[in-house]
Design an enzyme around this catalytic site. Sequence first.
Site, short mmCIF file in Angstrom:
data_model
loop_
_atom_site.label_atom_id
_atom_site.label_comp_id
_atom_site.label_asym_id
_atom_site.label_seq_id
_atom_site.Cartn_x
_atom_site.Cartn_y
_atom_site.Cartn_z
CG ASP A 13 2.75 22.82 4.32
OD1 ASP A 13 3.38 23.52 3.60
OD2 ASP A 13 3.13 21.90 5.06
CG ASP A 68 6.82 24.22 0.73
OD1 ASP A 68 7.36 25.16 -0.24
OD2 ASP A 68 7.35 23.67 1.54
#
Length: 394
Positions: free
Chosen positions: A224, A245
């Site tokens: 992230d 991600d």
Amino acid sequence: MTSKSISFTVLVAILATFASKVLVINPNPELFLKYLVHLGPTSSIIIAKFIPFNFDDFRRHRKHPDKGKPVSICDDFPPNFPPPETNTTLTLCVDRNGCCNFTTVQSAVDTVANFSMKRTVIWINSGIYYEKVIIPKTKPNITFQGQGYTSTAIAWNDTANSANGTFYSGSVQVFAANFIAKNISFMNVAPIPRPGDVGAQAVAIRIAGDQAAFWGCGFFGAQDTLHDDRGRHYFKDCYIQGSIDFIFGNGKSLYEGCQLISMASPVAPGSKGINGAVTAHGRASADENSGFAFVNCSVGGTGRIWLGRAWRPFSRVVFALTSMTDIIAPEGWNDFNDPTRDQTIFYGEYNCTGDGANITSRAPYVQKLNDTQATLFLNTTFIDGDAWLQSFNS
């Protein structure tokens, strides 16, 4: 490597090691960095670029190389800097050695008048600014001007656990509109999470304001890294590194000419396991006008990864004219293991190249875009750039 300089790769590794062991960071940068030196060199996969780091810069004075007389390091600054305020622009200067108005980025941000219509340029000298920076909604029209993304960085080490949620872990958090960043890096140096770690997400920057632009910037972290939260955003010639991600959120953003580098663990030849993903777009309904478009970018690094996975059921991501190495899994994308999302997600590819761009084995819901379909995503009209995006030199 001399005793007076250390590569940024090594420094970041030390920062990560230190952060994993100590809850309270020494606020004195000179003492902090002197302590780090004694930890010894180590390798790092958090960052693949180098930033020369000279510890002499922490001394306000040094000897002149010829005469042996003390001279101020501030003598390197041009005269009359920062420039005087004008009707349209205010320039604030940040230097960790005390040569400017401010020694921290946050203190400069705090000085900006609320709801100012004037562009405030916060000029940030070379170095690592180890602090958490927040730009509230009340402070629009701010520019962070660094000296190169391999020379100037803002770093912190929060995680979802330490910040009470992934969304709050960002080293820099931008809630104001019309934010611009040029030639600067944003880093989260929290320890790299192990498989199955809970609460180890660590955001480098959260962009939650509309009409933000990033020119020649770096984004470094693991899981992230870049929270492209909401609003219209433009990224040009940026370097974005992460593992899982590492570009996520519900923004409507154009990434142009950017390097997307996976730092997921290498996998054995022939392995079919997946250990990373570039994107996790969070569009929750067809009514939301959001999505990520990657144009003329490159995807490389390590691991075996997806281009994206459907964090929410209407996730929308397009890769166009982008080169991809063989780290991309043949199926390319993932529906978050929820087949009901296959009818609502929009994942498209257009004229991409490289070993990872072979679409013959792509997941059935992935669209091979034609010229007409791709046109919607190929330039700044995708983000209504004609209405707000300024040129780099403006």
